[in-house]
Design an enzyme around this catalytic site. Structure first.
Site, PDB file in Angstrom:
ATOM      1  NE  ARG A 117     -11.143  -9.452  -1.882  1.00 43.00           N
ATOM      2  CZ  ARG A 117     -11.364  -8.455  -2.750  1.00 43.00           C
ATOM      3  NH1 ARG A 117     -11.536  -8.730  -4.036  1.00 43.00           N
ATOM      4  NH2 ARG A 117     -11.422  -7.211  -2.343  1.00 43.00           N
ATOM      5  CE  LYS A 129      -3.923  -1.852   2.669  1.00 45.00           C
ATOM      6  NZ  LYS A 129      -5.005  -1.658   1.708  1.00 45.00           N
TER       7      LYS A 129
HETATM    8  N1  BES Z   1      -8.144  -3.719   4.517  1.00 45.45           N
HETATM    9  C1  BES Z   1      -8.337  -3.263   3.188  1.00 45.45           C
HETATM   10  C2  BES Z   1      -9.635  -2.463   3.012  1.00 45.45           C
HETATM   11  C3  BES Z   1      -9.783  -1.177   3.762  1.00 45.45           C
HETATM   12  C4  BES Z   1      -9.568   0.034   3.119  1.00 45.45           C
HETATM   13  C5  BES Z   1     -10.207  -1.150   5.068  1.00 45.45           C
HETATM   14  C6  BES Z   1      -9.732   1.218   3.801  1.00 45.45           C
HETATM   15  C7  BES Z   1     -10.381   0.040   5.764  1.00 45.45           C
HETATM   16  C8  BES Z   1     -10.147   1.228   5.111  1.00 45.45           C
HETATM   17  C9  BES Z   1      -8.387  -4.439   2.230  1.00 45.45           C
HETATM   18  O1  BES Z   1      -7.615  -5.535   2.578  1.00 45.45           O
HETATM   19  C10 BES Z   1      -7.835  -3.953   0.937  1.00 45.45           C
HETATM   20  O2  BES Z   1      -6.690  -3.655   0.881  1.00 45.45           O
HETATM   21  N2  BES Z   1      -8.694  -3.873  -0.074  1.00 45.45           N
HETATM   22  C11 BES Z   1      -8.302  -3.426  -1.340  1.00 45.45           C
HETATM   23  C12 BES Z   1      -8.873  -4.384  -2.341  1.00 45.45           C
HETATM   24  C13 BES Z   1      -8.341  -4.221  -3.729  1.00 45.45           C
HETATM   25  C14 BES Z   1      -6.896  -4.623  -3.783  1.00 45.45           C
HETATM   26  C15 BES Z   1      -9.170  -5.074  -4.628  1.00 45.45           C
HETATM   27  C16 BES Z   1      -8.859  -2.018  -1.540  1.00 45.45           C
HETATM   28  O3  BES Z   1      -9.946  -1.732  -1.046  1.00 45.45           O
HETATM   29  O4  BES Z   1      -8.184  -1.196  -2.142  1.00 45.45           O
HETATM   30 MN    MN Z   2      -5.612  -5.386   1.888  1.00 44.79          MN
END
Ligand code: BES
Ligand code: MN
Ligand code: ZN
Length: 478
Positions: free
Chosen positions: A331, A257
């Site tokens: 997921r 990230k």
């Molecule tokens: N934990 C994150 C989602 C999240 C984002 C939680 C902001 C709380 C606040 C999740 O694991 C994630 O990284 N999701 C990605 C999915 C994408 C790679 C398809 C996202 O939401 O960007």
């Molecule tokens: Mn994630």
């Protein structure tokens, strides 16, 4: 916090009154009524929604919180306003408060809201702050009220204590709560409440064919854990499984990230913390429902041993998954946990997860996404959410085009689709791991899990949104 019935005329440090706009106040005593009348006529305090005023009295302080118009007021606003008033009282060195409720007595479950507000207003995550001379401790520890419903207050207090338990865990940083530590907390809770408890380490996770949970956790020196707690009353009317995403820190893995997106990712275990809070509540309320708490805990890290884009892994139900983004890890760990939950053949499965940024983009930071394969379950949860004051928006689980995009050329599924409809994609992915036609609901709590500005019942940090809705739902089963 002690909550007691007020006896005759008692003079605590402070007095809290919630006032409607355009409504005359007649209560407590003439002196207070006159003060309120004067403030209104001078427009110093009109009862405007969200307003707060402290009025020093000869003895103690009068706190007024505005509710706006009566016809627009719901219990949720009362809960938030009580918390706001009580939080101010506690920060202003008052030890006791009389909360006047007579003008609110037409609201159902008023004393549940008081119990909730009393506990939630006192919580903040400040255990790591040095308590020097500038530190202002929260001093309120006694609340008196004129409308006292024993059962309601104790229910509200227990609901809120379950939420606080979850918040305290969710607020802890990743260096404190690893998957192993989360499992220790689960075991400790199970010991206190007489719950069944089983914890699987990485070897057992592997031999139990939880290949998805294993893959996500393999890149960290803090190995994954699978946690199963069960509250089993003697003659339960129903059996419900609550499943939580327990990513103790989400760096994104090799698909790392960017800086701003990694902040607050200690909160990616909120679903799991909620599961523990709900089990605590169910046991302490002696509910007549068998409740299983299921947690898939892992730390998502990039390293030489981390799982990689292009990897193909196998979940517990045999389905293979091609990884195209290691940041779509929630997921994956949930896939194995949902397989396990389905094997228990419960009457319903509810999962809670900080799953997608897309859900937060769609619904904002004050409303969670609700997905369900069963209308009755969805309606009951929405009903329960009205009682708890947490808001949800039902999202679609049918979408031909997005369903089609779950397919992989090399495996049964891919773990990540295109950006558009990201929250729906994630929910449809989870659905692949529900079997036996079980009623299932998925709560995407990304965005609502973390409070960046104090409001209502919430202080900064973890909200543990979801705990009270689920407890309300469980309480309503008979
Ligand atoms: N934990 C994150 C989602 C999240 C984002 C939680 C902001 C709380 C606040 C999740 O694991 C994630 O990284 N999701 C990605 C999915 C994408 C790679 C398809 C996202 O939401 O960007
Ligand atoms: Mn994630
Ligand atoms: Zn995540």
């Amino acid at each position: 916090m002690q909550i007691k019935r007020v006896e005759d005329i008692y003079l605590p440090d402070s007095l809290l009154v919630l006032l409607f706009e355009d409504e005359n106040f007649s209560g407590i005593n003439n002196e207070i009524c006159e003060i309120i009348e004067t403030l209104k006529s001078r427009k110093d305090f009109t009862g405007k929604k969200g307003s707060l005023l402290r009025v020093p009295l000869i003895q103690g302080n009068l706190y007024l919180v505005g509710l706006g118009k009566r016809e627009d007021c719901k219990l949720n606003l009362i809960r938030d306003s009580l918390a706001k008033g009580l939080r101010n009282i506690g920060r202003n060195h008052n030890k006791s408060a009389f909360v006047y409720l007579e003008n609110l007595k037409n609201f159902d479950s008023l004393c549940v809201a008081l119990g909730e507000a009393a506990i939630l207003c006192a919580y903040s995550f400040d255990k790591y702050k040095t308590k020097d001379e500038d530190y202002e401790a929260f001093s309120l520890n006694e609340i008196y009220t004129d409308i006292y419903d024993d059962k309601e207050i104790s229910q509200g207090v227990k609901f809120a204590e379950s939420q606080v338990y979850s918040r305290e865990l969710a607020n802890e940083p990743g260096c404190v709560i690893t998957p192993e530590k989360l499992a220790e907390h689960a075991r400790e809770l199970a010991g206190k409440l007489n719950l069944e408890c089983e914890i699987w380490d990485e070897n057992k996770i592997k031999s139990e064919k939880m290949g998805a949970l294993l893959a996500v956790g393999i890149g960290s020196k803090n190995p994954p854990r699978f946690i199963h707690l069960a509250y089993k009353p003697a003659n339960p009317v129903k059996k419900i499984a609550i499943v939580g995403k327990g990513i103790t820190f989400d760096s994104g893995g090799l698909n790392i990230k960017p800086d701003q997106f990694m902040l607050t990712m200690k909160g990616d275990k909120t679903g799991a913390c909620n599961v523990l809070g709900i089990l605590k509540g169910a046991a302490e309320l002696n509910l007549n429902v068998e409740v299983h708490g299921i947690i898939a805990a892992a730390e998502n890290m990039p390293s030489g041993s981390a799982y990689k884009p292009d990897d193909i892994i196998r979940a517990r139900n045999g389905k293979t998954i091609e990884i195209n983004n290691t940041d779509a890890e929630g997921r994956l760990v949930l896939a194995d946990a949902l397989c396990f939950a389905s094997e228990l053949k419960p009457d319903a499965i509810i999962d809670m997860a900080t799953l997608t940024g897309a859900c937060a983009v769609a619904l904002g930071k004050n409303r969670a996404g609700l997905f369900a394969n069963n209308d009755e379950l969805a309606d009951k949860l929405l009903d329960s959410s009205t009682k708890s004051g947490e808001s949800y928006w039902r999202m679609p689980l049918e979408d031909e085009i997005i369903s089609e995009s779950l397919k992989s050329p090399f495996a049964d599924l891919v773990n990540c689709g295109e950006r558009y409809g990201g929250a729906i994609f994630a929910a449809l992915f989870l659905k692949e791991f529900i079997s036996n036609n079980i009623a299932w609901a998925h709560m995407d709590i990304a965005g609502v899990d973390f409070i960046d500005k104090e409001r209502g019942i919430y202080s900064k940090g973890a909200s543990s949104f979801g705990v009270r809705t689920c407890l309300n739902y469980l309480c309503g089963i008979n």
